[in-house]
Every structure is written in structure tokens, then in C-alpha cells.
Design a protein around this motif. Sequence first.
Motif, short mmCIF file in Angstrom:
data_model
loop_
_atom_site.label_atom_id
_atom_site.label_comp_id
_atom_site.label_asym_id
_atom_site.label_seq_id
_atom_site.Cartn_x
_atom_site.Cartn_y
_atom_site.Cartn_z
N HIS A 1 0.81 -1.22 0.00
CA HIS A 1 0.00 0.00 0.00
C HIS A 1 0.86 1.28 0.00
O HIS A 1 0.54 2.25 -0.69
N HIS B 1 1.11 4.51 -2.53
CA HIS B 1 1.05 5.95 -2.27
C HIS B 1 2.23 6.68 -2.93
O HIS B 1 2.07 7.73 -3.52
N SER C 1 -0.50 9.68 6.51
CA SER C 1 -1.93 9.38 6.39
C SER C 1 -2.49 9.02 7.76
O SER C 1 -1.79 9.13 8.77
N ASP D 1 -6.54 7.31 -0.43
CA ASP D 1 -6.50 5.94 -0.95
C ASP D 1 -7.25 5.83 -2.28
O ASP D 1 -8.38 6.28 -2.39
ZN LIG Z 1 -3.34 4.86 2.47
#
Ligand SMILES: [Zn+2]
Lengths: 339, 233
Positions: A114, A118, A138, A303
Motif C-alpha cells: 500500500h 502511495h 496518512s 487511498d
Molecule cells: Zn493509504
Amino acid sequence: MLTPTILAIETSCDETAAAIVRGGKEILSNQVASQIAIHEQFGGVVPEVASRHHVENMTTVIKHALAEANLTYDDVDAVAVTEGPGLVGALLVGVNTAKAVAYAHNLPLLPVHHIAGHIHAANLVDTIEYPAMALVVSGGHTSLVYMETEGSYDVIGETRDDAVGEAYDKVARTIGLPYPGGPHIDRLAREAEPTINFPRSWLEEDTYDFSFSGLKSSVLNYVHNQKQRGEDIHEEDIAASFQASIVEVLVERAARAVLSYDTKQLIVTGGVAANQAIRSAMKDKMERIGVQLIIPPLSLCTDNAAMIGAAAFVEWKKKNVADLKLNGVPNLPLTTHVR
Amino acid sequence: MMILSMDTSTYVLGTAIGTNSEIVAEWTTYKKENHSLRLMPGIDEVMNQANLEMKNLTGIVVTTGPGSYTGVRIGVATAKAMASSLGISLYEISSLELLAQNGKYTNTVICPFIDARRGQVYAGLYEANDGDASQMREDELVLMSDLLKELATLDRNVLFLSLDLENHKEQIQEVLGERAIFGGATDNRTKPSEMIHLASKKDAATNVDKVVPRYLQLAEAEKNIQKESRDDG
Ligand SMILES: [Zn+2]
């Protein structure tokens, strides 16, 4: 193939997302079914509720992504999915959907971290040049990642307690702002000057780590004391002062990191990178020290699956293909591994 | 009609492939391991045994619960993704209806159940009807003690089928005595091949993308919100 068309899926938290990205750079479609309105009533993301909505919406979101790109599965070269980190129940929906789609259409399955997602959002608006430094901020993460070459990740600094977005949400709740608190604090902070002297958590001299729990407690104590003394609470003063502490620490860490690692670029990304104060302070600092700054636009900072499609292109080049046992890994470390 | 079945509602995971008249392959595992690791390899196993490709399928049948939330979600997510992306039919089956089929040649009431903790069970009442176990009433989340009180008023024998039988046997016998009959090891778990037969008697989902698991209850946080709004009102 140099420019594969990748169908990417992301369900690590509360957004059900699918996108189609060509060659790691060109967004053909980018669909997000946001659950923010649903979790707002709970004051935060409820994992079980998030998982339920992912199952409900996932295939519809994928259909919309294909339709927006005007493509069918015959045009898709690979399926990519967020393997972790994230909420385990949420990750499972995306991972199992991606496995099923890849298997049904005989396509390679590319697992994506993940955070790598980003970071590679930067490639959707500019071109990452290595060595590069990324600050990922985040609700779940606060990480400084050094990338010597494409696909190599060295996490040089991380939060030791709360993620920066988490600190924002908790402070917002304390001063009576709705969830998610970040944008509200950012807006209020613009109406005042940082007059309250909240602490800066510098930690050890040479560390790149972060700590925000002390700052958060200090804000909570301040509010508590004001109330006990019967004095008014000026939310905008608190917002401005809290944010000033956050920004100062983030900018110091990022600037010191790009200088000592001699990187060509700084990428600032993640949901909190939408914050105006952080954006402008980073811009000033990077201009002064002569390092190029890339901050993706808001829609690519929060996201989304396009960023997963961008990062998946790196896995495609590494031929990092997952097998049928791929599982969601809630605490997946960011490493340079190839399976 | 070549149908692929998958059941992930309990720790017993199964998948099968075939038509209403012929089962081509079946695979079941009792290993208490994450469904996410086992489901696709299991599907791949039956596809290989049957020497078929996904494009040869006309439908997918999946148990949509009740049962383990995570297990059911893995099955439903997989089944929806396959059916939706291949544009083929999707059939939804209650995990309790599937389990009830193991008693389809008895003349008793059939009570399949799955433990739901705190004295609760997901339970259904079925009875044999022309070679199938058909539903006497909706599956429900109920206290075992309440369910037994109700069953005691029926003047019939009851066949209990469940992987969680051992934890409830004593209580059942206390209330129903000799009228309680218990399934054996092979009766207490679902048979994925049976799903293909059940699917052949059902209508496919009208909208594959809208299929959701049967949780039979709200998430904890949703219950709390409901309670708050009741208290406020
Ligand atoms: Zn995220």
C-alpha cells in the motif's frame, strides 16, 4: 511488453477502489466508492462495517473502472492488488477478488504494498527520479522512505506511536470537530496564528522517526485545563498551534533526509498530504534547498487504486507474480523483496 | 449447465464442479487454516481434475452464510468476482440449507445449526420433501434455549446437524430427550457437490453485483448506533 494495461484493486481501509493504469503512468480510469459518509456516524472506520461494504461494492466498482476506460478483460494484461498493510478483513475482499478475476481471465496477479502505492502516485503526475525520498503521511502511516533505485525501499523513519492523521483525528474530536478531522483543522488553522506553544517532538538528534502522542496529550491537557479554569476555548488557535508543531517536525525530517541522502526529489503523499499548511511549508523549504518536490493532487493522495496500478508496473518489470495462495497481510513490511 | 460450487461458511472448505446429473470433481479440506490460502488452490484443483477452463462454466454457486463472517466474505467475494467478470450466473445458497440436505431422506424435522457464541446459534428448520430438504421457515439467529423450547412443542423427532454439535448435545438432550437425533461425522459437514444439485433448482441472482452475505445480524457498531437513536427518540 513495455506498457501493460493493469487493472488495480485497493481495499485496505474504507475505500473500495478499482482503476486501470497503462504503463504505470497513464490513468485510463480511477473509481473509488468512498465509505466516509458511513463511518462518519461511528466517528472513525469500523473494520467489520468496512469489510461488509467492500463485499457489497467491489465488483460494481471494477465494472465501472472497465466501463470508464472503455475496455474489456481482453484488453487487460495484469491484475494488481494491495496485499497489505491495512485492515485484515478489508484487505481480504480485494485480494480474493483480484485472485478470482486473475484466475478467471488467465492474467498474472501482481501484489502491491500500500505504501509503495502511495509513493508511485507521483508517477501519475510527474516522473520519479532516483534516488528519491518519500514522506508518506496518512491516518495509518507516517513514514520516510528512501529509494535508491526503482523498486528498492528503505524505511529510514517511522512514527513510534500515532500516525500523523490519527493525531489530527484525535485532536479534532477533542475540540468538537467531526470525523475525519484533518480538513477541518487545516481550515480552522488558517483563521488564526499559532499562539499556544505546543511541544515539538524532536526525539534523538539524528533520528528520522516521529512521535505525535506527546503533542496530542499536550493539546488534550490544554483543553482540559482551560475548561477547568472556566476559560473560553478558541478552536482556531488550537488548530493553528497544533498544526504548526506538526508541520515544523515534518519539514525538518524531510529536509534533513533529502540532504543527507542526497536525493533528487521529495515525494509527499498519503491522505494528510492534502493538508494546505504542509503543502506550502514543504514547497518553501524544498525551493530553498533546491530539491524537486512532487505532491500528487488530493484525489491521488487519498487511498485510490490508480496508485496501486502505478506501483504494480514496478512489480510487472520485476516479474513479481503472486500465486493462488496470496493472502491479505495486515502488517506487511515495506521491503524490496521479490517472491 | 457446468457449475462450479464453493462453500467457505465454516472451517470445512469445499468446492466441486459438475452438472445436475454428473459431479465431475469434488475437493474438501478440514484443515483449520485461513480460507484465503485454500480456496483458490482448491478451485484450481477441481478445475484441473475436470480438465475444464473457466470459460467452460455456465454458473457459480456459493454459500452466502450464515457462518464465519470472514469465511463467507472470502467465498462471496471470489464467487462474485468470477461470475461478474465472466458474465455467468451466480446462485446463492444458505449454508444451513446446504447442511440440511444431509438429512434429506429422513422423516424427522432437520435442524442444521452453526454456533454463534454467547448461547446463540444460526439455525434453520427443514424437512424432507420429495428428495430434498426444504425450508420450514427462515434461517435465524436464535438462543439455543429458545430454539429448543420451540422444538419441544413439536410432536416430532429432530435431527441435529452441526460441526459444533458437541458443545450443545447435553442441552439438546436435556430438553428433547429421545426425540433428539444427532448426525455423525460425515453428516455434520456440508458437501460441495450437493450445492450443484441445489443450484439447478434455483433461480440465478438477478444482479450478480448486488449479492451480499447473509449475516443475520447487524455489525456491533451498527447495533450501538441503532440503540442510541432509540434511546434518544
Ligand atoms: Zn493509504
